[in-house]
Scaffold this motif. Structure first.
Motif, PDB file in Angstrom:
ATOM      1  N   GLU A  69      17.810   4.560   8.131  1.00 25.06           N
ATOM      2  CA  GLU A  69      19.068   3.976   8.607  1.00 25.06           C
ATOM      3  C   GLU A  69      20.221   4.309   7.670  1.00 25.06           C
ATOM      4  OE1 GLU A  69      20.798  -0.441   9.685  1.00 25.06           O
ATOM      5  OE2 GLU A  69      18.633  -0.101   9.784  1.00 25.06           O
ATOM      6  N   LEU A  70      19.971   4.242   6.370  1.00 23.72           N
ATOM      7  CA  LEU A  70      20.999   4.563   5.380  1.00 23.72           C
ATOM      8  C   LEU A  70      21.406   6.031   5.479  1.00 23.72           C
ATOM      9  CD1 LEU A  70      22.638   3.460   3.000  1.00 23.72           C
ATOM     10  CD2 LEU A  70      20.773   4.155   1.508  1.00 23.72           C
ATOM     11  N   ASP A  71      20.418   6.929   5.640  1.00 26.34           N
ATOM     12  CA  ASP A  71      20.737   8.351   5.808  1.00 26.34           C
ATOM     13  C   ASP A  71      21.569   8.575   7.061  1.00 26.34           C
ATOM     14  OD1 ASP A  71      19.413   9.036   3.490  1.00 26.34           O
ATOM     15  OD2 ASP A  71      17.551   9.638   4.522  1.00 26.34           O
ATOM     16  N   SER A  72      21.248   7.855   8.131  1.00 27.66           N
ATOM     17  CA  SER A  72      22.012   7.963   9.374  1.00 27.66           C
ATOM     18  C   SER A  72      23.446   7.502   9.169  1.00 27.66           C
ATOM     19  CB  SER A  72      21.330   7.134  10.461  1.00 27.66           C
ATOM     20  OG  SER A  72      22.138   7.072  11.609  1.00 27.66           O
ATOM     21  N   LEU A  73      23.617   6.370   8.478  1.00 24.11           N
ATOM     22  CA  LEU A  73      24.968   5.855   8.212  1.00 24.11           C
ATOM     23  C   LEU A  73      25.778   6.826   7.358  1.00 24.11           C
ATOM     24  CD1 LEU A  73      24.326   2.059   7.591  1.00 24.11           C
ATOM     25  CD2 LEU A  73      25.557   3.091   9.488  1.00 24.11           C
ATOM     26  N   VAL A  74      25.148   7.382   6.343  1.00 19.55           N
ATOM     27  CA  VAL A  74      25.848   8.347   5.477  1.00 19.55           C
ATOM     28  C   VAL A  74      26.264   9.562   6.296  1.00 19.55           C
ATOM     29  CG1 VAL A  74      25.519   9.954   3.559  1.00 19.55           C
ATOM     30  CG2 VAL A  74      24.815   7.587   3.326  1.00 19.55           C
ATOM     31  N   GLY A  75      25.377  10.034   7.181  1.00 17.61           N
ATOM     32  CA  GLY A  75      25.712  11.173   8.039  1.00 17.61           C
ATOM     33  C   GLY A  75      26.888  10.858   8.948  1.00 17.61           C
ATOM     34  N   GLN A  76      26.875   9.665   9.543  1.00 15.89           N
ATOM     35  CA  GLN A  76      27.986   9.271  10.418  1.00 15.89           C
ATOM     36  C   GLN A  76      29.297   9.162   9.655  1.00 15.89           C
ATOM     37  OE1 GLN A  76      26.849   5.642  12.341  1.00 15.89           O
ATOM     38  NE2 GLN A  76      25.169   6.590  13.491  1.00 15.89           N
ATOM     39  N   LEU A  77      29.237   8.568   8.463  1.00 12.28           N
ATOM     40  CA  LEU A  77      30.450   8.455   7.648  1.00 12.28           C
ATOM     41  C   LEU A  77      30.985   9.827   7.276  1.00 12.28           C
ATOM     42  CD1 LEU A  77      29.670   5.443   5.301  1.00 12.28           C
ATOM     43  CD2 LEU A  77      31.426   5.568   7.057  1.00 12.28           C
ATOM     44  N   ASN A  78      30.091  10.720   6.901  1.00 11.52           N
ATOM     45  CA  ASN A  78      30.529  12.076   6.554  1.00 11.52           C
ATOM     46  C   ASN A  78      31.166  12.761   7.751  1.00 11.52           C
ATOM     47  OD1 ASN A  78      29.750  11.929   3.898  1.00 11.52           O
ATOM     48  ND2 ASN A  78      27.766  12.850   4.241  1.00 11.52           N
ATOM     49  N   ASP A  79      30.541  12.580   8.941  1.00 15.90           N
ATOM     50  CA  ASP A  79      31.097  13.209  10.145  1.00 15.90           C
ATOM     51  C   ASP A  79      32.467  12.643  10.496  1.00 15.90           C
ATOM     52  OD1 ASP A  79      28.840  14.747  10.355  1.00 15.90           O
ATOM     53  OD2 ASP A  79      27.874  13.499  11.892  1.00 15.90           O
ATOM     54  N   ARG A  80      32.650  11.366  10.270  1.00 13.79           N
ATOM     55  CA  ARG A  80      33.918  10.739  10.638  1.00 13.79           C
ATOM     56  C   ARG A  80      34.999  10.922   9.577  1.00 13.79           C
ATOM     57  NH1 ARG A  80      31.830   4.977  13.021  1.00 13.79           N
ATOM     58  NH2 ARG A  80      30.768   5.835  14.834  1.00 13.79           N
ATOM     59  N   LEU A  81      34.621  10.818   8.310  1.00 13.78           N
ATOM     60  CA  LEU A  81      35.627  10.789   7.246  1.00 13.78           C
ATOM     61  C   LEU A  81      35.972  12.155   6.678  1.00 13.78           C
ATOM     62  CD1 LEU A  81      34.572   7.622   5.242  1.00 13.78           C
ATOM     63  CD2 LEU A  81      36.386   7.850   6.915  1.00 13.78           C
ATOM     64  N   LEU A  82      35.017  13.023   6.540  1.00 14.41           N
ATOM     65  CA  LEU A  82      35.298  14.295   5.867  1.00 14.41           C
ATOM     66  C   LEU A  82      36.371  15.127   6.559  1.00 14.41           C
ATOM     67  CD1 LEU A  82      31.838  15.459   4.501  1.00 14.41           C
ATOM     68  CD2 LEU A  82      33.765  14.488   3.259  1.00 14.41           C
TER      69      LEU A  82
END
Length: 182
Positions: A69-82
């Motif tokens: 779940e944490l890896d998924s959240l980090v991936g989503q944040l990277n996709d949205r924020l980067l």
């Protein structure tokens, strides 16, 4: 967590093996009652070990799920924020470039205005000097006119004392004499 639970199982198995070997040896030496008490204790320990293994396996599953779940959240944040961060960095670079350009222009304009101001101050200073000299000349001219008027009065007084000689036509002030000749 798999490594940790495997180590716990291995340590538990090794402990169980040594306990059984030791108990079998003791049972042969001691009476049957003691052997039964030891077996009961071993069974209780086995039960505790099994419960610990189940708890550790459950915690391992929970940690793996949390990690996923944490890896998924980090991936989503990277996709949205980067992508937005890159845009913001580009905007910031443009803003800084325009600010630096503006500061350079302002510095140049300030230097030009400063030199213009110095030129104006020098010109004003020259004009003040000329005005002071002009005022001195005007004061001298007034003094000269006053002196000439007194001289004219003195000449008139002398003529009146000298008698009734026909007098020359009175002298016109310098400004009027120049106007008559022109």
């Amino acid at each position: 967590m798999t490594v940790f639970s495997a180590l716990v199982r291995r340590a538990a198995a090794e402990a169980e093996l040594r306990l059984r070997n030791g108990l079998d040896l003791l049972a042969a030496i001691a009476e049957d009652r003691e052997r039964q008490a030891e077996r009961d204790r071993i069974a209780a320990c086995d039960e505790r070990i099994r419960r610990l293994e189940q708890v550790i396996e459950g915690q391992g599953r929970d940690l793996r799920a949390l990690r996923t779940e944490l890896d998924s959240l980090v991936g989503q944040l990277n996709d949205r924020l980067l992508p937005r961060i890159d845009e913001r960095m580009d905007d910031t670079e443009r803003d800084l470039t325009s600010l630096a350009t503006g500061l350079v222009r302002a510095g140049r304009e300030t230097t030009a205005q400063r030199s213009r101001l110095e030129t104006v101050e020098n010109r004003v200073s020259d004009l003040r000097g000329k005005l002071a000299r002009m005022e001195q000349r005007a004061a001298l001219w007034r003094d000269l006119q006053a002196t000439m008027a007194r001289l004219g009065d003195d000449v008139d007084a002398l003529r009146s004392r000298l008698g009734a000689r026909p007098a020359l036509p009175p002298a016109a002030p310098l400004g009027e004499a120049d106007a008559r000749h022109s």
